[in-house]
Scaffold this motif. Sequence first.
Motif, PDB file in Angstrom:
ATOM      1  N   PHE A 110       0.694  -1.013   0.005  1.00 23.83           N
ATOM      2  CA  PHE A 110       0.047   0.141  -0.029  1.00 23.83           C
ATOM      3  C   PHE A 110       0.775   1.132  -0.073  1.00 23.83           C
ATOM      4  O   PHE A 110       1.853   1.223   0.788  1.00 23.83           O
ATOM      5  CB  PHE A 110      -0.868  -0.122   1.156  1.00 23.83           C
ATOM      6  CG  PHE A 110      -1.781   1.254   1.576  1.00 23.83           C
ATOM      7  CD1 PHE A 110      -2.814   1.618   0.789  1.00 23.83           C
ATOM      8  CD2 PHE A 110      -1.250   2.231   2.499  1.00 23.83           C
ATOM      9  CE1 PHE A 110      -3.507   2.789   0.810  1.00 23.83           C
ATOM     10  CE2 PHE A 110      -2.158   3.328   2.593  1.00 23.83           C
ATOM     11  CZ  PHE A 110      -3.110   3.626   1.927  1.00 23.83           C
ATOM     12  N   HIS A 111       0.556   2.326  -0.694  1.00 23.21           N
ATOM     13  CA  HIS A 111       1.173   3.402  -0.712  1.00 23.21           C
ATOM     14  C   HIS A 111       0.258   4.787  -0.425  1.00 23.21           C
ATOM     15  O   HIS A 111      -0.843   4.910  -1.275  1.00 23.21           O
ATOM     16  CB  HIS A 111       1.873   3.850  -2.487  1.00 23.21           C
ATOM     17  CG  HIS A 111       2.911   2.774  -2.669  1.00 23.21           C
ATOM     18  ND1 HIS A 111       3.543   2.856  -4.042  1.00 23.21           N
ATOM     19  CD2 HIS A 111       3.312   1.794  -2.059  1.00 23.21           C
ATOM     20  CE1 HIS A 111       4.548   1.908  -3.973  1.00 23.21           C
ATOM     21  NE2 HIS A 111       4.444   1.267  -2.856  1.00 23.21           N
ATOM     22  N   GLY A 112       0.510   5.262   0.583  1.00 21.64           N
ATOM     23  CA  GLY A 112      -0.429   6.251   0.976  1.00 21.64           C
ATOM     24  C   GLY A 112       0.360   7.348   1.402  1.00 21.64           C
ATOM     25  O   GLY A 112       1.505   7.576   1.044  1.00 21.64           O
ATOM     26  N   ALA A 113      -0.407   8.383   1.992  1.00 21.16           N
ATOM     27  CA  ALA A 113       0.050   9.838   2.397  1.00 21.16           C
ATOM     28  C   ALA A 113       0.942   9.607   3.367  1.00 21.16           C
ATOM     29  O   ALA A 113       2.230  10.020   3.751  1.00 21.16           O
ATOM     30  CB  ALA A 113      -0.852  10.962   2.396  1.00 21.16           C
ATOM     31  N   TYR A 255     -19.815   2.851 -11.407  1.00 20.34           N
ATOM     32  CA  TYR A 255     -18.613   1.721 -11.681  1.00 20.34           C
ATOM     33  C   TYR A 255     -17.394   2.306 -11.445  1.00 20.34           C
ATOM     34  O   TYR A 255     -16.801   3.324 -12.343  1.00 20.34           O
ATOM     35  CB  TYR A 255     -18.733   1.101 -13.254  1.00 20.34           C
ATOM     36  CG  TYR A 255     -18.086  -0.136 -13.448  1.00 20.34           C
ATOM     37  CD1 TYR A 255     -18.534  -1.370 -13.294  1.00 20.34           C
ATOM     38  CD2 TYR A 255     -16.583  -0.028 -13.909  1.00 20.34           C
ATOM     39  CE1 TYR A 255     -17.861  -2.510 -13.518  1.00 20.34           C
ATOM     40  CE2 TYR A 255     -15.907  -1.092 -13.968  1.00 20.34           C
ATOM     41  CZ  TYR A 255     -16.686  -2.379 -14.086  1.00 20.34           C
ATOM     42  OH  TYR A 255     -15.955  -3.622 -14.123  1.00 20.34           O
ATOM     43  N   VAL A 256     -16.748   2.090 -10.400  1.00 20.63           N
ATOM     44  CA  VAL A 256     -15.343   2.684  -9.875  1.00 20.63           C
ATOM     45  C   VAL A 256     -14.425   1.372  -9.766  1.00 20.63           C
ATOM     46  O   VAL A 256     -14.480   0.456  -8.990  1.00 20.63           O
ATOM     47  CB  VAL A 256     -15.471   3.533  -8.771  1.00 20.63           C
ATOM     48  CG1 VAL A 256     -14.131   4.046  -8.422  1.00 20.63           C
ATOM     49  CG2 VAL A 256     -16.503   4.730  -8.859  1.00 20.63           C
ATOM     50  N   ILE A 257     -13.302   1.567 -10.634  1.00 18.70           N
ATOM     51  CA  ILE A 257     -12.126   0.767 -10.549  1.00 18.70           C
ATOM     52  C   ILE A 257     -11.128   1.360  -9.546  1.00 18.70           C
ATOM     53  O   ILE A 257     -10.796   2.397  -9.456  1.00 18.70           O
ATOM     54  CB  ILE A 257     -11.509   0.656 -11.700  1.00 18.70           C
ATOM     55  CG1 ILE A 257     -12.693  -0.062 -12.766  1.00 18.70           C
ATOM     56  CG2 ILE A 257     -10.421  -0.593 -11.808  1.00 18.70           C
ATOM     57  CD1 ILE A 257     -12.047  -0.255 -14.351  1.00 18.70           C
ATOM     58  N   LEU A 258     -10.824   0.351  -8.730  1.00 16.52           N
ATOM     59  CA  LEU A 258      -9.888   0.681  -7.313  1.00 16.52           C
ATOM     60  C   LEU A 258      -8.634   0.716  -7.950  1.00 16.52           C
ATOM     61  O   LEU A 258      -8.036  -0.320  -8.561  1.00 16.52           O
ATOM     62  CB  LEU A 258     -10.118  -0.075  -6.182  1.00 16.52           C
ATOM     63  CG  LEU A 258     -11.394  -0.671  -5.562  1.00 16.52           C
ATOM     64  CD1 LEU A 258     -11.536  -1.267  -4.563  1.00 16.52           C
ATOM     65  CD2 LEU A 258     -12.037   1.033  -5.468  1.00 16.52           C
ATOM     66  N   PRO A 259      -7.771   1.946  -7.688  1.00 20.08           N
ATOM     67  CA  PRO A 259      -6.194   1.702  -8.169  1.00 20.08           C
ATOM     68  C   PRO A 259      -5.596   0.859  -7.076  1.00 20.08           C
ATOM     69  O   PRO A 259      -5.555   1.045  -5.915  1.00 20.08           O
ATOM     70  CB  PRO A 259      -6.038   3.145  -7.683  1.00 20.08           C
ATOM     71  CG  PRO A 259      -6.747   3.638  -6.879  1.00 20.08           C
ATOM     72  CD  PRO A 259      -8.261   3.018  -6.978  1.00 20.08           C
ATOM     73  N   ARG A 260      -4.677  -0.220  -7.336  1.00 24.91           N
ATOM     74  CA  ARG A 260      -4.255  -1.356  -6.717  1.00 24.91           C
ATOM     75  C   ARG A 260      -3.324  -1.064  -5.688  1.00 24.91           C
ATOM     76  O   ARG A 260      -3.404  -1.068  -4.596  1.00 24.91           O
ATOM     77  CB  ARG A 260      -3.536  -2.278  -7.767  1.00 24.91           C
ATOM     78  CG  ARG A 260      -2.942  -3.314  -6.828  1.00 24.91           C
ATOM     79  CD  ARG A 260      -3.545  -4.016  -5.922  1.00 24.91           C
ATOM     80  NE  ARG A 260      -3.054  -5.090  -4.820  1.00 24.91           N
ATOM     81  CZ  ARG A 260      -2.696  -4.209  -3.611  1.00 24.91           C
ATOM     82  NH1 ARG A 260      -2.825  -3.278  -3.206  1.00 24.91           N
ATOM     83  NH2 ARG A 260      -1.956  -5.304  -3.037  1.00 24.91           N
ATOM     84  N   LEU A 261      -2.151   0.098  -6.138  1.00 30.15           N
ATOM     85  CA  LEU A 261      -1.212   0.319  -5.098  1.00 30.15           C
ATOM     86  C   LEU A 261      -1.714   1.410  -4.029  1.00 30.15           C
ATOM     87  O   LEU A 261      -1.065   1.697  -2.985  1.00 30.15           O
ATOM     88  CB  LEU A 261       0.082   0.969  -6.059  1.00 30.15           C
ATOM     89  CG  LEU A 261       0.729  -0.184  -6.563  1.00 30.15           C
ATOM     90  CD1 LEU A 261       1.983   0.537  -7.227  1.00 30.15           C
ATOM     91  CD2 LEU A 261       0.958  -1.409  -5.732  1.00 30.15           C
ATOM     92  N   PHE A 272      -1.326   1.505  13.892  1.00 30.79           N
ATOM     93  CA  PHE A 272      -1.750   2.300  12.573  1.00 30.79           C
ATOM     94  C   PHE A 272      -3.095   1.720  11.972  1.00 30.79           C
ATOM     95  O   PHE A 272      -3.509   0.501  12.544  1.00 30.79           O
ATOM     96  CB  PHE A 272      -0.762   2.433  11.534  1.00 30.79           C
ATOM     97  CG  PHE A 272      -0.448   1.193  10.818  1.00 30.79           C
ATOM     98  CD1 PHE A 272      -1.187   0.739   9.707  1.00 30.79           C
ATOM     99  CD2 PHE A 272       0.065   0.096  11.464  1.00 30.79           C
ATOM    100  CE1 PHE A 272      -0.976  -0.340   9.157  1.00 30.79           C
ATOM    101  CE2 PHE A 272       0.508  -0.995  10.839  1.00 30.79           C
ATOM    102  CZ  PHE A 272      -0.198  -1.294   9.485  1.00 30.79           C
ATOM    103  N   SER A 273      -3.881   2.359  11.310  1.00 33.40           N
ATOM    104  CA  SER A 273      -5.151   1.874  10.851  1.00 33.40           C
ATOM    105  C   SER A 273      -5.307   2.358   9.313  1.00 33.40           C
ATOM    106  O   SER A 273      -4.944   3.735   9.171  1.00 33.40           O
ATOM    107  CB  SER A 273      -6.363   2.109  11.580  1.00 33.40           C
ATOM    108  OG  SER A 273      -6.629   3.330  11.680  1.00 33.40           O
ATOM    109  N   ILE A 274      -5.789   1.918   8.360  1.00 33.24           N
ATOM    110  CA  ILE A 274      -6.237   2.262   7.197  1.00 33.24           C
ATOM    111  C   ILE A 274      -7.633   2.008   6.677  1.00 33.24           C
ATOM    112  O   ILE A 274      -8.036   0.948   6.818  1.00 33.24           O
ATOM    113  CB  ILE A 274      -5.106   1.831   6.125  1.00 33.24           C
ATOM    114  CG1 ILE A 274      -3.760   1.852   6.495  1.00 33.24           C
ATOM    115  CG2 ILE A 274      -5.466   2.302   4.628  1.00 33.24           C
ATOM    116  CD1 ILE A 274      -2.768   1.200   5.468  1.00 33.24           C
ATOM    117  N   GLU A 275      -8.336   3.053   6.548  1.00 29.62           N
ATOM    118  CA  GLU A 275      -9.911   2.918   6.204  1.00 29.62           C
ATOM    119  C   GLU A 275     -10.132   3.678   5.003  1.00 29.62           C
ATOM    120  O   GLU A 275      -9.214   4.469   4.439  1.00 29.62           O
ATOM    121  CB  GLU A 275     -10.611   3.242   7.140  1.00 29.62           C
ATOM    122  CG  GLU A 275     -10.514   2.346   8.529  1.00 29.62           C
ATOM    123  CD  GLU A 275     -11.089   2.885   9.470  1.00 29.62           C
ATOM    124  OE1 GLU A 275     -12.430   2.365   9.998  1.00 29.62           O
ATOM    125  OE2 GLU A 275     -10.734   3.635  10.329  1.00 29.62           O
TER     126      GLU A 275
END
Length: 332
Positions: A110-113, A255-261, A272-275
């Motif tokens: 996962f690549h987040g902020a 119809y929304v495709i989720l970006p994988r990374l 930590f948590s990711i939602e």
Amino acid sequence: MSIELRLSRASRIYRPSEPLEGKIIVKSPSSISHYGIRLTLNGSVNLQVRGGSAGVIESFYGVLKPIPILKKSIEVRPSGKIGPGTAEIPFSMILRQPGEDNLERFYETFHGANISIQYLVSVDIMRGYLHKTISTTVEFIVESDAADLFERPVSPEMVIFYITQDTQRHPLLAELKSGGFRVTGKMSTQFSLSDPITGELTVEASALPICSIDIHLLRVESVLLGEKIVTETSLIQTTQIADGDVCHNLTLPIYVILPRLLTCPTILPGPFSIEFKACIVISFQSELSKLHSKSDPTSPRLWRWKLCHLNWFGQDRLIRTETTVTKMKMCI
């Protein structure tokens, strides 16, 4: 002299029980001596606190100590020589042996902020004290094992929503307040990470013509810092499902495709948590909106409605939602 790491899969996607395979490609105009070729696997959760809801003290700490997931190293070749030209050295390494104790669970990439879950494979050609070690690093992507994916069946579920001028808590244009507005629809609330967000939306009435209808995908990252939890919400992507004034009582597909990374299975609170959240944003045509055509889409505006609709929960690549109509709220 150059060195390259080439993995066996172009997608670079592997599961913990699978071997990481590939080739070390060394190009040299002449023969070189070395003191061993070593391959190293590293996986960690990198945390940092910056901007947004972080205060002065939190921002001072900045980058926090990473949480280790994976640390392995093997010697691919002992001391010796590499001849001139191009040499290909194959390698294979199991990420997790059956019954092996991990430092931490294998979270998905996962690549987040503020939170990044990353897995790296590095190769080092050690050439002694008089020469610099030659190294290169490549990131590979980790997904859950197939057994975990089908451990619990995914049943299709939908949540029904409706929005009117009475469900909004921020100031609205006078024309919208007096003329009224009503949108109804439904959206999927349980699905695999590899599936799209699906649903439908219908504009039943509107006092003003519509400019655009969009779906905002947001990530909510929380980091435990001492006794305080620092939470930051950021925009991942925007998907437009309608452009211009749509016909009333016409069903529009979602119809929304989720970006994988940029997405991963929801990680419940701990260090930590990711939602994630999906927001329905409806913008209207007005003289006021023309003056702020480049305004921040995450900010409330008199001519814009923003409905926080989905709140994802789950694990092992399953995303579940428990939001009902009564829990809909304004996103700022």
